[in-house]
Motif scaffolding. Structure first.
Motif, PDB file in Angstrom:
ATOM      1  N   PRO A 195       0.872  -1.041  -0.004  1.00 27.30           N
ATOM      2  CA  PRO A 195       0.149   0.304  -0.404  1.00 27.30           C
ATOM      3  C   PRO A 195       1.054   1.319   0.075  1.00 27.30           C
ATOM      4  O   PRO A 195       0.759   1.821  -0.769  1.00 27.30           O
ATOM      5  CB  PRO A 195      -0.765  -0.087   1.396  1.00 27.30           C
ATOM      6  N   ARG A 196       1.991   0.907   0.333  1.00 35.16           N
ATOM      7  CA  ARG A 196       2.936   2.297   0.685  1.00 35.16           C
ATOM      8  C   ARG A 196       3.519   2.562  -1.241  1.00 35.16           C
ATOM      9  O   ARG A 196       3.142   3.962  -1.430  1.00 35.16           O
ATOM     10  CB  ARG A 196       4.137   1.679   1.756  1.00 35.16           C
ATOM     11  N   LYS A 244       0.853   3.927  -2.825  1.00 34.24           N
ATOM     12  CA  LYS A 244       0.425   5.226  -2.590  1.00 34.24           C
ATOM     13  C   LYS A 244       1.493   6.585  -3.139  1.00 34.24           C
ATOM     14  O   LYS A 244       0.720   7.022  -3.970  1.00 34.24           O
ATOM     15  CB  LYS A 244       0.764   5.888  -0.893  1.00 34.24           C
ATOM     16  N   TYR A 245       3.052   5.732  -2.986  1.00 36.05           N
ATOM     17  CA  TYR A 245       3.320   6.881  -3.270  1.00 36.05           C
ATOM     18  C   TYR A 245       3.663   6.545  -5.520  1.00 36.05           C
ATOM     19  O   TYR A 245       4.215   7.725  -6.402  1.00 36.05           O
ATOM     20  CB  TYR A 245       5.110   5.651  -3.421  1.00 36.05           C
ATOM     21  N   LEU A 276       1.241   6.533  -7.423  1.00 38.99           N
ATOM     22  CA  LEU A 276      -0.142   7.160  -7.531  1.00 38.99           C
ATOM     23  C   LEU A 276       0.214   8.886  -8.275  1.00 38.99           C
ATOM     24  O   LEU A 276       0.533   9.472  -7.793  1.00 38.99           O
ATOM     25  CB  LEU A 276      -1.155   7.087  -6.544  1.00 38.99           C
ATOM     26  N   TYR A 302      -8.978   9.700  -8.300  1.00 41.16           N
ATOM     27  CA  TYR A 302      -8.455  10.002  -7.309  1.00 41.16           C
ATOM     28  C   TYR A 302      -8.730   9.209  -5.731  1.00 41.16           C
ATOM     29  O   TYR A 302      -8.282   9.077  -4.961  1.00 41.16           O
ATOM     30  CB  TYR A 302      -7.326  11.246  -6.937  1.00 41.16           C
ATOM     31  N   ASN A 330      -7.789   6.148  -3.891  1.00 40.22           N
ATOM     32  CA  ASN A 330      -7.905   6.071  -3.327  1.00 40.22           C
ATOM     33  C   ASN A 330      -8.073   5.198  -1.546  1.00 40.22           C
ATOM     34  O   ASN A 330      -7.179   4.434  -1.011  1.00 40.22           O
ATOM     35  CB  ASN A 330      -7.203   7.538  -2.023  1.00 40.22           C
ATOM     36  N   ILE A 343      -6.651   2.258  -2.379  1.00 44.70           N
ATOM     37  CA  ILE A 343      -5.304   1.585  -1.712  1.00 44.70           C
ATOM     38  C   ILE A 343      -5.585   1.811  -0.681  1.00 44.70           C
ATOM     39  O   ILE A 343      -5.175   0.156   0.680  1.00 44.70           O
ATOM     40  CB  ILE A 343      -4.004   2.561  -1.476  1.00 44.70           C
ATOM     41  N   GLU A 344      -6.541   1.987   0.306  1.00 45.59           N
ATOM     42  CA  GLU A 344      -6.733   1.526   1.849  1.00 45.59           C
ATOM     43  C   GLU A 344      -7.402   0.308   2.126  1.00 45.59           C
ATOM     44  O   GLU A 344      -7.814  -0.279   2.758  1.00 45.59           O
ATOM     45  CB  GLU A 344      -7.922   2.908   2.439  1.00 45.59           C
TER      46      GLU A 344
END
Ligand code: NZQ
Ligand code: ZN
Length: 387
Positions: free
Chosen positions: A289-290, A293-294, A296, A321, A325, A328-329
């Motif tokens: 997930p990190r 996020k990076y 995206l 977006y 997001n 990802i969560e």
């Protein structure tokens, strides 16, 4: 759609009591067998006794004690020595991916006169390998259907994915009942590993509708069935579907015709488990997930939207977006729900060696050429965000 040249020569024998065909398969290959296994789970399962009984007419030499994140020294070196000294004709690997990966390196080393590390480090191309048969007892890596093995060399912090077409198993036996005893930790880690194999193929620039559907179904199947396995470890149907989804994960079949992604998550995780000997699937789940996020951005957002809508059922009328997001969560929440520790600190990794690992990854893994290029400073940021 890209060109491809695909051939998987491995026979899969799947289902309850599949291993009754073991003598028939083995007798076509050789009588002198190196039986490889890990720390004892196959004895607790009764599988060791069953194999010995089925192969009572074979000559068996044993290599036990192969550890998770299998080590070059002693396991690969010891296995090669046993093969050469005993004129071994076939290796039978019984256990998880680590046992099978180690056996693959042994199979190549046994047919090579020099130091087996020459092969694993790609200094020398293998010209042959001993045939390998396996009975896989943990649904995770897909090693049973691919030609790769991942070997760790502790003194240099190396963990290398060694691939060679000689290393496809001749035959893999997959009996889901042998996975009933897999712990909750390893069940969840195996699911995360297989999900990640799919994601490494899904998050690419050029994909097909067919492959996207295949990957999305694979991810959904893994998530549903992992939860069912955790709720009831002896749920045959769930263990079986999970096992098969894992088997398909790493041999490329999910992405024939796609452009390559560079497998960034594996490139990063292999350093984590090389430096700290952590469980591969847990390392992957923590950084995924990190990384998402990076990376995206306007370049990747549409992929994340597709992933969010088709895998997690997020409302496709929302802002792009917002969907990305939320996806990802939801990825993070799934891993947390199945019990994976979601911070590097939880698995014993602190700030101390982040820069050293980022440097090691940048130098050795070629992520600057990946679909979403990552330089040393990017890798360090992703690892720090995972702390
Ligand atoms: O050693 P034993 O006693 O057998 O116990 C193992 C081990 O402690 C236990 N286990 C296995 N089957 C069991 C069981 N316990 C109870 N019941 C059973 N039926 O599980 C523990 C972990 O085993 P391991 O083989 O290490 O797990 P896994 O299959 O996840 O393999 C992980 C290794 O594979 C590599 C990873 O990097 C890691 O080194 N990978 C290999 C790949 C490949 N060849 O294609 C691709 C993957 O991306 C991955 O990198
Ligand atoms: Zn993996």
């Amino acid at each position: 759609m890209r060109n491809f040249d695909y051939h998987t020569p491995t026979r899969l024998v799947f289902g309850k009591d599949a291993i009754n065909k073991l003598p028939e398969v083995m007798s076509q290959i050789g009588k002198k067998v190196l039986l490889t296994y890990g720390g004892g789970s196959i004895k607790k399962l009764g599988l060791y006794d069953k194999v010995k009984e089925l192969l009572k007419d074979f000559e068996i030499v044993e290599l036990s004690g192969i550890q998770p994140n299998p080590k070059y020294d002693p396991s690969v070196l010891e296995g090669v020595r046993l093969c050469k000294e005993n004129g071994i004709e076939v290796i039978l690997a019984v256990g998880g991916g680590s046992v099978l990966d180690c056996s693959k390196a042994i199979a190549a080393g046994a047919k090579y006169a020099g130091d087996p590390w020459d092969l694993i480090s790609y200094k020398v191309k293998a010209q042959a390998a001993l045939p390998i048969v396996d009975i896989i007892t943990l649904a995770a890596t897909g090693s049973e259907y691919d030609c790769g093995g991942v070997i760790s060399r502790t003194e240099t912090n190396d963990k290398i994915g060694y691939m060679d077409s000689h290393l496809y198993p001749v035959c893999s036996f997959l009996d889901p009942t042998y996975t009933f005893t897999v712990s909750k930790k390893q069940t969840a880690a195996g699911c995360a590993d297989a999900m990640n194999h799919i994601m490494e193929q899904y998050f690419a620039e050029d994909t097909t509708l067919l492959n996207d559907g295949f990957c999305e179904a694979g991810l959904k199947s893994l998530m549903v069935n992992a939860k069912a396995c955790l709720a009831n470890p002896e749920d045959y149907r769930a263990r079986a579907e999970m096992m098969f989804a894992c088997t398909l994960g790493c041999n490329g079949i999910y992405s024939l015709g796609n452009s390559p992604s560079g497998w960034p998550l594996h490139a990063m995780e292999h350093a984590l488990s090389a430096y700290y000997d952590i469980t591969h699937g847990e390392g992957l789940a923590i950084i995924t997930p990190r990384w998402m996020k990076y990376v995206l951005s306007d370049k990747t957002v549409d992929r994340f939207v597709k992933y969010g809508v088709n895998v997690f059922g997020i409302d496709n009328t929302l802002d792009k977006y917002e969907i990305a997001n939320e996806a990802i969560e939801m990825t993070y929440a799934f891993f947390e729900e199945v019990g994976i520790p979601m911070h590097l600190k939880d698995v014993g990794i602190g700030e101390e060696r982040i820069d050293e690992m980022a440097h090691h990854i940048a130098v050795n893994e070629g992520l600057d050429r990946a679909y979403i290029p990552l330089l040393e400073e990017d890798i360090a940021k992703i690892l720090r965000a995972s702390l």
